[in-house]
Scaffold this motif. Sequence first.
Motif, short mmCIF file in Angstrom:
data_model
loop_
_atom_site.label_atom_id
_atom_site.label_comp_id
_atom_site.label_asym_id
_atom_site.label_seq_id
_atom_site.Cartn_x
_atom_site.Cartn_y
_atom_site.Cartn_z
N TYR A 1 0.83 -1.22 0.00
CA TYR A 1 0.00 0.00 0.00
C TYR A 1 0.86 1.27 0.00
CZ TYR A 1 -3.38 3.51 1.51
OH TYR A 1 -4.17 4.63 1.58
N PRO A 2 0.75 2.09 -1.05
CA PRO A 2 1.47 3.37 -1.08
C PRO A 2 0.73 4.39 -0.22
CG PRO A 2 0.91 2.57 -3.30
CD PRO A 2 0.06 1.83 -2.32
N GLU A 3 1.36 4.85 0.83
CA GLU A 3 0.71 5.75 1.77
C GLU A 3 0.26 7.05 1.13
OE1 GLU A 3 2.86 8.05 4.75
OE2 GLU A 3 1.95 6.75 6.25
N ILE A 4 0.86 7.40 0.01
CA ILE A 4 0.51 8.66 -0.65
C ILE A 4 -0.93 8.64 -1.14
CG2 ILE A 4 1.21 8.04 -3.00
CD1 ILE A 4 2.57 10.85 -3.12
N LEU A 5 -1.54 7.47 -1.25
CA LEU A 5 -2.93 7.36 -1.67
C LEU A 5 -3.90 7.76 -0.56
CD1 LEU A 5 -2.89 3.98 -3.63
CD2 LEU A 5 -2.88 6.29 -4.58
N ASP A 6 -3.42 7.80 0.67
CA ASP A 6 -4.25 8.14 1.82
C ASP A 6 -4.45 9.65 1.88
OD1 ASP A 6 -5.57 7.73 4.31
OD2 ASP A 6 -3.74 8.30 5.35
N PRO A 7 -5.67 10.19 2.02
CA PRO A 7 -6.92 9.48 2.30
C PRO A 7 -7.80 9.28 1.05
CG PRO A 7 -7.22 11.79 2.76
CD PRO A 7 -5.81 11.64 2.22
N LEU A 8 -7.29 9.59 -0.14
CA LEU A 8 -8.10 9.49 -1.35
C LEU A 8 -8.55 8.05 -1.61
CD1 LEU A 8 -6.02 11.82 -3.69
CD2 LEU A 8 -8.11 12.38 -2.45
N LEU A 9 -7.63 7.11 -1.40
CA LEU A 9 -7.94 5.69 -1.58
C LEU A 9 -7.47 4.95 -0.33
CD1 LEU A 9 -8.93 3.35 -3.30
CD2 LEU A 9 -6.70 3.29 -4.43
N PRO A 10 -8.38 4.68 0.61
CA PRO A 10 -7.99 4.04 1.87
C PRO A 10 -7.35 2.68 1.63
CG PRO A 10 -10.23 4.91 2.00
CD PRO A 10 -9.82 5.00 0.56
N GLU B 1 -14.59 -3.85 -17.17
CA GLU B 1 -15.90 -3.30 -16.80
C GLU B 1 -15.96 -3.01 -15.30
OE1 GLU B 1 -18.57 -6.26 -18.21
OE2 GLU B 1 -18.64 -5.45 -20.26
N TRP B 2 -15.35 -3.89 -14.50
CA TRP B 2 -15.35 -3.68 -13.05
C TRP B 2 -14.55 -2.42 -12.69
CZ3 TRP B 2 -12.06 -3.26 -8.89
CH2 TRP B 2 -12.64 -3.43 -7.62
N LEU B 3 -13.42 -2.23 -13.34
CA LEU B 3 -12.61 -1.04 -13.07
C LEU B 3 -13.34 0.23 -13.49
CD1 LEU B 3 -9.03 -2.25 -14.14
CD2 LEU B 3 -9.92 -1.96 -11.82
N GLU B 4 -14.01 0.20 -14.63
CA GLU B 4 -14.76 1.37 -15.09
C GLU B 4 -15.91 1.69 -14.13
OE1 GLU B 4 -14.34 3.68 -17.41
OE2 GLU B 4 -12.37 2.76 -17.71
N LYS B 5 -16.58 0.66 -13.65
CA LYS B 5 -17.66 0.86 -12.68
C LYS B 5 -17.12 1.46 -11.39
CE LYS B 5 -21.34 -1.62 -10.22
NZ LYS B 5 -21.96 -2.93 -9.94
N TRP B 6 -15.96 0.96 -10.94
CA TRP B 6 -15.35 1.51 -9.73
C TRP B 6 -14.99 2.98 -9.93
CZ3 TRP B 6 -11.10 4.04 -8.03
CH2 TRP B 6 -10.88 4.05 -6.64
N ASN B 7 -14.46 3.30 -11.10
CA ASN B 7 -14.11 4.69 -11.39
C ASN B 7 -15.33 5.61 -11.30
OD1 ASN B 7 -11.37 4.17 -11.82
ND2 ASN B 7 -11.65 3.80 -14.00
N ARG B 8 -16.45 5.15 -11.86
CA ARG B 8 -17.67 5.98 -11.87
C ARG B 8 -18.28 6.11 -10.49
NH1 ARG B 8 -18.95 2.58 -16.16
NH2 ARG B 8 -20.49 1.55 -14.83
N GLU B 9 -18.38 4.99 -9.76
CA GLU B 9 -19.15 4.97 -8.53
C GLU B 9 -18.34 5.32 -7.28
OE1 GLU B 9 -21.03 1.18 -8.26
OE2 GLU B 9 -22.25 1.47 -10.08
N VAL B 10 -17.03 5.08 -7.33
CA VAL B 10 -16.21 5.30 -6.13
C VAL B 10 -15.12 6.36 -6.38
CG1 VAL B 10 -14.75 4.21 -4.38
CG2 VAL B 10 -16.62 2.91 -5.42
N GLY B 11 -14.28 6.11 -7.36
CA GLY B 11 -13.11 6.97 -7.57
C GLY B 11 -13.43 8.40 -7.97
N ALA B 12 -14.49 8.59 -8.77
CA ALA B 12 -14.79 9.92 -9.31
C ALA B 12 -15.02 10.95 -8.22
CB ALA B 12 -16.01 9.84 -10.23
N LYS B 13 -15.51 10.53 -7.06
CA LYS B 13 -15.81 11.47 -5.97
C LYS B 13 -14.55 12.17 -5.47
CE LYS B 13 -17.70 8.18 -3.62
NZ LYS B 13 -18.36 7.39 -2.55
N ASP B 14 -13.43 11.48 -5.52
CA ASP B 14 -12.18 12.05 -5.00
C ASP B 14 -11.14 12.29 -6.09
OD1 ASP B 14 -12.86 12.07 -2.18
OD2 ASP B 14 -12.77 9.88 -2.27
#
Length: 223
Positions: free
Chosen positions: A99-108, A165-178
């Motif tokens: 886990y790269p700590e630099i992702l915190d807190p954008l990606l726990p 498709e799973w990655l694209e769904k994650w991008n839309r529903e989770v990642g896009a917020k941050d």
Amino acid sequence: MDSAARSERAVGDDRPRHVQSQHSLRSQSAIASIPSNSGQPNEPDVAEELAWGPAHPCFPHINPHVPPGSEEYLTTRIIRIRRDWMVKGDLAPTYSNLYPEILDPLLPEQEFRRIIATVNEELISAFNPFSFRNWIDGAIGLLTGWLWEDIGAPGIKSHLKRVEEWLEKWNREVGAKDGVRIWSLRRTAYMSLDIQIPDPKVGIVPSEGNPSRPGTGPHSGGV
């Protein structure tokens, strides 16, 4: 004594791994320290292994997936998750759960590990050379002069499509917020998993007596 120490380290290899960055997004002013040597004999210097630079797991790379000069090129960086060859060797592309700590807190950390576990599991299933479906697909491909492959019928195609498709769904529903995006594995030829984040304004940190070259700090100007 040496053999006992080696066995203890081997047992701990399967535990989740975590590495600190030179700069945490949670605290913009703090510089995280590199873990120090535990003092055990013949153990390599961890600080040297995790020297800050493009090879460091937390290093923010310039975004190669967007047009140079675009707004995204200037305001985003890529955290590159490397292949982990210890999981399945070269039988299937799998990625490190370090886990790269630099992702915190954008990606726990917990969500990061869920992503890696999901992607790895699907890729192992897709590329498994001993699976019944892959044996059948290989036989049909041989009998049809590989037309079976050309029409996209093999099971591996559907597995890889599900990953994308799973990655694209994650991008839309989770990642896009941050402002976080995971790029398609096809863009990196499955050699790395590229996570796009807002530019953390971190680059190469010069050591004493070795100032950084122009353009390498303090912003993330490294490649």
